[in-house]
Design a protein around this motif. Structure first.
Motif, PDB file in Angstrom:
ATOM      1  N   SER A  10       0.827  -1.202   0.000  1.00  0.00           N
ATOM      2  CA  SER A  10       0.000   0.000   0.000  1.00  0.00           C
ATOM      3  C   SER A  10       0.864   1.256   0.000  1.00  0.00           C
ATOM      4  O   SER A  10       0.610   2.210  -0.733  1.00  0.00           O
ATOM      5  CB  SER A  10      -0.889  -0.007   1.240  1.00  0.00           C
ATOM      6  N   ALA A  11       1.896   1.222   0.829  1.00  0.00           N
ATOM      7  CA  ALA A  11       2.742   2.413   0.963  1.00  0.00           C
ATOM      8  C   ALA A  11       3.521   2.710  -0.320  1.00  0.00           C
ATOM      9  O   ALA A  11       3.573   3.850  -0.780  1.00  0.00           O
ATOM     10  CB  ALA A  11       3.708   2.226   2.123  1.00  0.00           C
ATOM     11  N   ILE A  12       4.117   1.663  -0.897  1.00  0.00           N
ATOM     12  CA  ILE A  12       4.891   1.880  -2.120  1.00  0.00           C
ATOM     13  C   ILE A  12       3.928   2.078  -3.279  1.00  0.00           C
ATOM     14  O   ILE A  12       3.162   1.182  -3.623  1.00  0.00           O
ATOM     15  CB  ILE A  12       5.810   0.683  -2.425  1.00  0.00           C
ATOM     16  N   GLY A  13       3.921   3.279  -3.824  1.00  0.00           N
ATOM     17  CA  GLY A  13       2.996   3.558  -4.914  1.00  0.00           C
ATOM     18  C   GLY A  13       3.622   4.535  -5.882  1.00  0.00           C
ATOM     19  O   GLY A  13       4.849   4.716  -5.909  1.00  0.00           O
ATOM     20  N   LEU A  14       2.764   5.177  -6.644  1.00  0.00           N
ATOM     21  CA  LEU A  14       3.267   6.134  -7.629  1.00  0.00           C
ATOM     22  C   LEU A  14       4.085   7.222  -6.948  1.00  0.00           C
ATOM     23  O   LEU A  14       5.084   7.701  -7.493  1.00  0.00           O
ATOM     24  CB  LEU A  14       2.088   6.760  -8.366  1.00  0.00           C
ATOM     25  N   GLY A  15       3.657   7.601  -5.722  1.00  0.00           N
ATOM     26  CA  GLY A  15       4.340   8.655  -4.970  1.00  0.00           C
ATOM     27  C   GLY A  15       5.821   8.359  -4.766  1.00  0.00           C
ATOM     28  O   GLY A  15       6.652   9.268  -4.789  1.00  0.00           O
ATOM     29  N   ASN A  16       6.147   7.086  -4.552  1.00  0.00           N
ATOM     30  CA  ASN A  16       7.553   6.736  -4.334  1.00  0.00           C
ATOM     31  C   ASN A  16       8.371   6.911  -5.596  1.00  0.00           C
ATOM     32  O   ASN A  16       9.520   7.343  -5.552  1.00  0.00           O
ATOM     33  CB  ASN A  16       7.684   5.261  -3.933  1.00  0.00           C
ATOM     34  N   TYR A  90      -9.197   8.409  -9.677  1.00  0.00           N
ATOM     35  CA  TYR A  90      -8.159   8.875 -10.607  1.00  0.00           C
ATOM     36  C   TYR A  90      -6.871   8.054 -10.552  1.00  0.00           C
ATOM     37  O   TYR A  90      -6.141   7.967 -11.522  1.00  0.00           O
ATOM     38  CB  TYR A  90      -7.859  10.374 -10.431  1.00  0.00           C
ATOM     39  N   TYR A  91      -6.606   7.418  -9.381  1.00  0.00           N
ATOM     40  CA  TYR A  91      -5.391   6.612  -9.265  1.00  0.00           C
ATOM     41  C   TYR A  91      -5.424   5.468 -10.285  1.00  0.00           C
ATOM     42  O   TYR A  91      -4.423   5.147 -10.918  1.00  0.00           O
ATOM     43  CB  TYR A  91      -5.306   6.063  -7.844  1.00  0.00           C
ATOM     44  N   ALA A  92      -6.624   4.879 -10.461  1.00  0.00           N
ATOM     45  CA  ALA A  92      -6.780   3.778 -11.422  1.00  0.00           C
ATOM     46  C   ALA A  92      -6.435   4.236 -12.838  1.00  0.00           C
ATOM     47  O   ALA A  92      -5.925   3.462 -13.647  1.00  0.00           O
ATOM     48  CB  ALA A  92      -8.211   3.249 -11.388  1.00  0.00           C
ATOM     49  N   PHE A 221       4.243  11.565   4.781  1.00  0.00           N
ATOM     50  CA  PHE A 221       2.836  11.395   5.033  1.00  0.00           C
ATOM     51  C   PHE A 221       2.116  10.690   3.894  1.00  0.00           C
ATOM     52  O   PHE A 221       1.414   9.704   4.090  1.00  0.00           O
ATOM     53  CB  PHE A 221       2.266  12.796   5.197  1.00  0.00           C
ATOM     54  N   PHE A 222       2.302  11.217   2.680  1.00  0.00           N
ATOM     55  CA  PHE A 222       1.591  10.635   1.537  1.00  0.00           C
ATOM     56  C   PHE A 222       2.189   9.303   1.167  1.00  0.00           C
ATOM     57  O   PHE A 222       1.501   8.385   0.769  1.00  0.00           O
ATOM     58  CB  PHE A 222       1.639  11.585   0.345  1.00  0.00           C
ATOM     59  N   SER A 223       3.508   9.213   1.307  1.00  0.00           N
ATOM     60  CA  SER A 223       4.179   8.022   0.858  1.00  0.00           C
ATOM     61  C   SER A 223       3.817   6.818   1.719  1.00  0.00           C
ATOM     62  O   SER A 223       3.737   5.701   1.231  1.00  0.00           O
ATOM     63  CB  SER A 223       5.671   8.288   0.887  1.00  0.00           C
ATOM     64  N   LEU A 224       3.594   7.050   3.020  1.00  0.00           N
ATOM     65  CA  LEU A 224       3.300   5.908   3.892  1.00  0.00           C
ATOM     66  C   LEU A 224       1.813   5.579   3.970  1.00  0.00           C
ATOM     67  O   LEU A 224       1.426   4.639   4.654  1.00  0.00           O
ATOM     68  CB  LEU A 224       3.822   6.188   5.299  1.00  0.00           C
ATOM     69  N   SER A 225       0.970   6.329   3.282  1.00  0.00           N
ATOM     70  CA  SER A 225      -0.491   6.102   3.316  1.00  0.00           C
ATOM     71  C   SER A 225      -1.042   6.119   4.744  1.00  0.00           C
ATOM     72  O   SER A 225      -1.792   5.227   5.130  1.00  0.00           O
ATOM     73  CB  SER A 225      -0.889   4.757   2.707  1.00  0.00           C
ATOM     74  N   VAL A 226      -0.643   7.103   5.570  1.00  0.00           N
ATOM     75  CA  VAL A 226      -1.182   7.147   6.930  1.00  0.00           C
ATOM     76  C   VAL A 226      -2.267   8.199   7.092  1.00  0.00           C
ATOM     77  O   VAL A 226      -2.312   9.189   6.371  1.00  0.00           O
ATOM     78  CB  VAL A 226      -0.093   7.404   8.000  1.00  0.00           C
ATOM     79  N   VAL A 380      -7.077  17.002  -2.618  1.00  0.00           N
ATOM     80  CA  VAL A 380      -7.197  15.853  -1.731  1.00  0.00           C
ATOM     81  C   VAL A 380      -5.947  15.711  -0.877  1.00  0.00           C
ATOM     82  O   VAL A 380      -6.020  15.540   0.340  1.00  0.00           O
ATOM     83  CB  VAL A 380      -7.420  14.567  -2.560  1.00  0.00           C
ATOM     84  N   ASN A 381      -4.779  15.809  -1.495  1.00  0.00           N
ATOM     85  CA  ASN A 381      -3.537  15.589  -0.759  1.00  0.00           C
ATOM     86  C   ASN A 381      -3.196  16.738   0.171  1.00  0.00           C
ATOM     87  O   ASN A 381      -2.943  16.531   1.349  1.00  0.00           O
ATOM     88  CB  ASN A 381      -2.371  15.379  -1.725  1.00  0.00           C
ATOM     89  N   ASN A 382      -3.177  17.955  -0.376  1.00  0.00           N
ATOM     90  CA  ASN A 382      -2.672  19.072   0.417  1.00  0.00           C
ATOM     91  C   ASN A 382      -3.672  19.608   1.416  1.00  0.00           C
ATOM     92  O   ASN A 382      -3.290  20.181   2.432  1.00  0.00           O
ATOM     93  CB  ASN A 382      -2.200  20.193  -0.493  1.00  0.00           C
TER      94      ASN A 382
HETATM   95  N1  PFF Z   1       1.289   5.669  -0.682  1.00  0.00           N
HETATM   96  C1  PFF Z   1       0.825   5.398  -2.010  1.00  0.00           C
HETATM   97  C2  PFF Z   1       1.630   6.239  -2.995  1.00  0.00           C
HETATM   98  O1  PFF Z   1       2.662   6.776  -2.593  1.00  0.00           O
HETATM   99  O2  PFF Z   1       1.295   6.341  -4.156  1.00  0.00           O
HETATM  100  C3  PFF Z   1      -0.645   5.514  -2.086  1.00  0.00           C
HETATM  101  C4  PFF Z   1      -1.257   6.891  -2.100  1.00  0.00           C
HETATM  102  C5  PFF Z   1      -1.027   7.878  -1.171  1.00  0.00           C
HETATM  103  C6  PFF Z   1      -2.078   7.183  -3.108  1.00  0.00           C
HETATM  104  C7  PFF Z   1      -1.648   9.108  -1.239  1.00  0.00           C
HETATM  105  C8  PFF Z   1      -2.692   8.386  -3.214  1.00  0.00           C
HETATM  106  C9  PFF Z   1      -2.466   9.349  -2.268  1.00  0.00           C
HETATM  107  F1  PFF Z   1      -3.077  10.514  -2.367  1.00  0.00           F
END
Ligand code: PFF
Length: 515
Positions: A10-16, A90-92, A221-226, A380-382
């Protein structure tokens, strides 16, 4: 093991892959690792544990958990579910682009103009200044998207252990192998060293800049999906006997290791590209976000001998990383639907799959898709996730004062008791940092707007989407539950009074619920 793999997946995603390298580079390079590590320990690990304590102790979907803590808190749970719902639509789409680009890598379909190909030929994109709502679905985007939705709906319907856990057990190792393969190729390219030098060269002065620290916290924060439902939901399926504290370090450090690996891969590749063009790495453009992945990387793939193989590895990794995060986001929604409406796993997966796929296709596979995606994602993120985090911490720390209980629960379910620092950071120090982040983001949005979109567009799809979420959360919390959500007391804890809030329920009916 299944839980660790799912949490890491879950944590490792596009953000990484596309966010971290660019963020680190522009915020002090090698020196960025200091605020990043501080944020990892004081926010990442701390809130991973916060979420897990909630999920593991109150055992349910986000709305069920917040309701069990206080009946008035249910809307907060729905707000987190709503954030995940907005994100999955949108992630899909980005996962679908990545899947399609795996195919394009084989014949380098973008020719010698990857930028034009991505925006014009592939997306049929409207210029951002002319963004408006359109209904013209672009078939080249829609078909891969339909495929992605069919696949993830199937996985969701197979359940948590039969679907999600099994998917992560296969996809995550595969992702690591593919990605390491890509990075090994990248660091052996001529010019890679220049890329790595510009990535790691520390700019110590950056450490005095508050923006750099904010960026570090935001990235973690975003990267770890918390703090937006995912880790709460996943932890609710953990067996009673668990060793939470050490597990949080495993997950947090795996995620960060992957992120740093991505930095190495991406900057080696950029170094190669710069040396091919005879310019310095600092002169390159398009080093982050969708442009890095769908314009800059295709450029490099065309330059490189054996580029199609490199392209398959890169877009394959992007797809795998995206899918394992996507399913974790969807699970937040299906778990809530199951409990609120008394639906089975299959029925809820099909309903959530159909509704989100329809929105996903209708909104984001149109010629206005990328514009809308960009605005929604930013808000959504910020604003969304950060507000949800601040509100959650505030309510639990100061209104119902559950921090000692969560702390106790974590200690009881870890090999060693947790020190007092956890409470200090979770309830007091890190929320200050989050509030600073939110204020900076709000001031920036109010002063400068967002991008060069028409202001009504940002109003409707940024602020409007968030307003809709708030209203929807309140409305959903007013609907009756079809499962016995209130018949629950958390597991006994030495020194903590069990506090069932629903006194109208016969105490003989109240039992320790388990999933
Ligand atoms: N942690 C995941 C990523 O880094 O892509 C999942 C994710 C986090 C998706 C935050 C979307 C998001 F807004």
């Amino acid at each position: 093991m299944g839980f660790i793999l799912a949490a890491v997946g879950s944590a490792i995603g596009l953000g990484n892959i596309w966010r971290f390298p660019g963020v680190a580079y522009t915020n002090g390079g090698g020196a960025f690792l200091i605020p990043y590590l501080v944020a990892l320990l004081t926010a990442g690990v701390v809130y991973l544990l916060f979420d897990w304590a909630l999920g593991h102790r109150y055992r349910g979907s986000a709305p069920a958990i917040f309701r069990r803590i206080h009946p008035k808190f249910e809307p907060l749970g729905w707000f987190q579910v709503g954030l995940c719902f907005l994100i999955i639509t949108y992630y899909a789409v980005i996962v679908a682009w990545s899947v399609r680009y795996m195919g394009y890598s084989l014949n380098r379909a973008w020719g010698d103009d990857p930028a034009g190909f991505f925006t014009k030929d592939f997306l049929h994109l409207l210029p951002s200044t002319q963004a408006h709502v359109t209904g013209d679905v672009v078939p080249g985007v829609m078909w891969p998207l339909v495929l992605v939705w069919l696949f993830v709906t199937l996985i969701m319907a197979m359940g948590v252990s039969g679907g999600l856990e099994r998917l992560n057990k296969i996809f995550l190792p595969l992702l690591v192998v593919m990605f390491v393969g890509m990075v090994v190729r990248a660091v052996t390219l001529p010019g890679a060293v220049d890329g790595l030098n510009s990535f790691f060269t520390p700019d110590w002065e950056a450490l005095a800049d508050p923006h750099v620290w904010i960026q570090a916290y935001a990235q973690i924060f975003f990267s770890l999906s918390v703090m937006f439902g995912i880790m709460i939901t996943y932890a609710s399926y953990l067996p009673r006997r668990a060793n939470l504290a050490p597990t949080s370090f495993v997950v947090a450090f795996s995620n960060s290791s992957f992120e740093i690996l991505a930095g190495i891969g991406v900057f080696s590749t950029l170094g190669y590209m710069a040396s091919k063009q005879g310019i310095a790495v600092s002169e390159l453009e398009g080093i982050t976000g969708p442009i890095l992945s769908f314009v800059t990387f295709p450029q490099v793939i065309s330059m490189m001998p054996g580029g199609h193989f490199f392209g398959m590895l890169f877009f394959g990794s992007l797809s795998l990383a995206g899918i394992t995060s996507l399913v974790s986001l969807i699970q937040v929604v299906t778990a809530a639907v199951q409990e609120k409406f008394g639906m089975g796993v299959r029925a809820s997966s099909v309903v959530v799959g159909l509704v989100s796929a329809a929105l996903s296709i209708g909104l984001y596979s149109t010629s206005n898709g990328l514009n809308m995606l960009d605005v929604v994602d930013n808000f959504v993120n910020n604003i969304g996730i950060v507000s949800s985090a601040i509100l959650t911490v505030f309510l639990l720390t100061f209104v119902v004062r559950r921090l000692p209980e969560l702390h106790h629960h974590l200690s009881e379910h870890s090999a060693k008791p947790l020190r007092g620092w956890w409470r200090l950071f979770a309830g007091y120090i890190t929320p200050i940092m989050l509030t600073v982040m939110l204020v900076f983001a709000l001031v920036d949005l109010v002063q400068h707007g967002y991008g060069d979109y028409p202001s009504w567009f940002v109003l409707a799809f940024g602020w409007g989407a968030l307003a809709l979420l708030v209203i929807g959360s309140v409305l959903l919390s007013l609907l009756p539950w079809r499962t016995r959500v209130d018949h629950f007391v958390p597991a006994r804890l030495e020194g903590v009074e069990p506090r069932p809030y629903h006194h109208h329920i016969d105490p003989r009916e109240v039992q320790e619920a388990s999933r």
